[in-house]
Design a protein around this motif. Sequence first.
Motif, short mmCIF file in Angstrom:
data_model
loop_
_atom_site.label_atom_id
_atom_site.label_comp_id
_atom_site.label_asym_id
_atom_site.label_seq_id
_atom_site.Cartn_x
_atom_site.Cartn_y
_atom_site.Cartn_z
N ALA A 2 0.84 -1.19 0.00
CA ALA A 2 0.00 0.00 0.00
C ALA A 2 0.88 1.25 0.00
O ALA A 2 2.00 1.22 0.48
CB ALA A 2 -0.90 -0.01 1.23
N THR A 17 -5.69 -4.92 0.01
CA THR A 17 -4.33 -4.36 -0.10
C THR A 17 -4.00 -3.99 -1.55
O THR A 17 -2.88 -4.13 -2.01
CB THR A 17 -3.26 -5.33 0.45
N ALA A 18 -5.01 -3.51 -2.27
CA ALA A 18 -4.79 -3.10 -3.66
C ALA A 18 -4.05 -1.77 -3.70
O ALA A 18 -4.05 -1.00 -2.74
CB ALA A 18 -6.13 -2.95 -4.37
N ILE A 19 -3.40 -1.53 -4.83
CA ILE A 19 -2.80 -0.21 -5.07
C ILE A 19 -3.81 0.58 -5.89
O ILE A 19 -4.13 0.21 -7.01
CB ILE A 19 -1.46 -0.35 -5.82
N THR A 20 -4.33 1.62 -5.29
CA THR A 20 -5.42 2.36 -5.93
C THR A 20 -4.93 3.62 -6.63
O THR A 20 -5.71 4.29 -7.30
CB THR A 20 -6.48 2.73 -4.88
#
Lengths: 99, 391
Positions: A2, A17-20
């Motif tokens: 993150a 825990t995605a990268i947005t």
Amino acid sequence: MATQSAKPKWTELAVGTAITVPGSARQNRTGDWRSSRPIWNHEECIRCGVCVIFCPEGCIHFDQDQPGYPSADLEYCKGCGICAHECPTACITTQEEEE
Amino acid sequence: MEQRLGLEASIAIAEVVCRCDVDIVAAYPITPQTHVVEHLSELVADGELDAAFVPVESEHSAMSVCCGTAAVGARTFTSTAAQGLALMHEILFIASALRLPIVMAVANRSLSGPISIWNDHSDVMTERDVGWVQIFAENAQEAADLTIWSFRLAEDRRVSLPVMVNFDGFILTHTIEPMLMPDKEMVQAFLPPWEPLLKLDVDEPISMGPVGIPDIYTETKQVQQHLLTQAYGPIVETLNEFAQHFKRTYKPIETYRSDDAEVLLCTMGALSETAMEVVDRRRKQGQKVGLVRIRLWRPFPFEDLYRAVGNVPVLGVMDRAISFGGPVGPVASEIKAAFYHREQRPKIVEFIAGLGGRDVPLSDFGRMFDSLYTTGETGKIPAPTIIGLRE
């Protein structure tokens, strides 16, 4: 990982825990685990650019430190030594990192 | 509207998956799950289900495809059993960690070797810790109902986790039972379109499944532990909504004639129905026996278990798998752990039964109840017993 803050609490993580935020890889300076760094001897360097081509990280560029000469971007250089191995005039030596 | 039909649990599941209007089915056929995916394949080919059927080359690929399709916001279903579930193993963790609400029907079958296509719970017990909601059906009606419910729960934005519906191989998969099949309107009134928390979208790019460095991994595990535990609330809530909508009630722990019981037996899955028959017969003979049936396996419903067991002095636990070299019965070991810190706790007797499709007739349940009474009288807890073992 993150990217919102350096060390988020578990309640602060993005869903899954995605990268947005696109382009977040630029925030990761991946050269911090390097154990040695390349040093160019400018008296022997013929500025052929072989080190630039062979660098697997693409982090060697001309005109970074001194006009007309190649050098490594140490924020991304892993110290693999491929540049030193490939250099036709053997002008690159690797110097161990102190810390 | 509901229609009364005679269906295998496998066909019943495929039919409700069709009514749930899934977008993707990615599956590899394996006994005893085969009829589920065969029938879904027919429904897609016949144009009754507007979905992509992805005939993958392995279960590892099946679950990988499911992760990809759920990640773009497609309602996703798969089904497997035994070695197929084992082959999915590493991807199961990823599906839950990425919060992908995949629904999977597991036609419980024993793991090889020796090669066995028959029923027990060794496949799902091996996958206890993958971070999925896991629930057990006892008959075809429940298998179909819990599949419909699974989509609703999985897609609940407070949960957004994958759900595994366990239904016993052959005992349910290949047995035609009378059941009520709801029509599409009734199912869709219960199951609104899914609005993902997060999805892969070229217009709003995100990355799913990046590396978790040591500085972050610990926190991600706490998120999973918290989410799965907290899913209990939405589980009960949505099961209640299911009951209001379909007039069929499901609870995390079911009981049968347990209120005044002298001894209780804990079961899980289809054999609970055989056990209920034995309870009725023993009650006629004057023995106050009862059942505690675990329906929800993950998150484990501790408080429901305590309420169901009450103050009964002897509790038997029937396992359908063995944890080799360990505490023997996986369900029994969890129940023992659940009671360890309780002041009021029963003597817990472990039974292993029905491994690899071995029949568990009424008489075997009789032996289990007899053993529970013996423990009650002598106070001695026997070593874990494999019912029906030739020695």
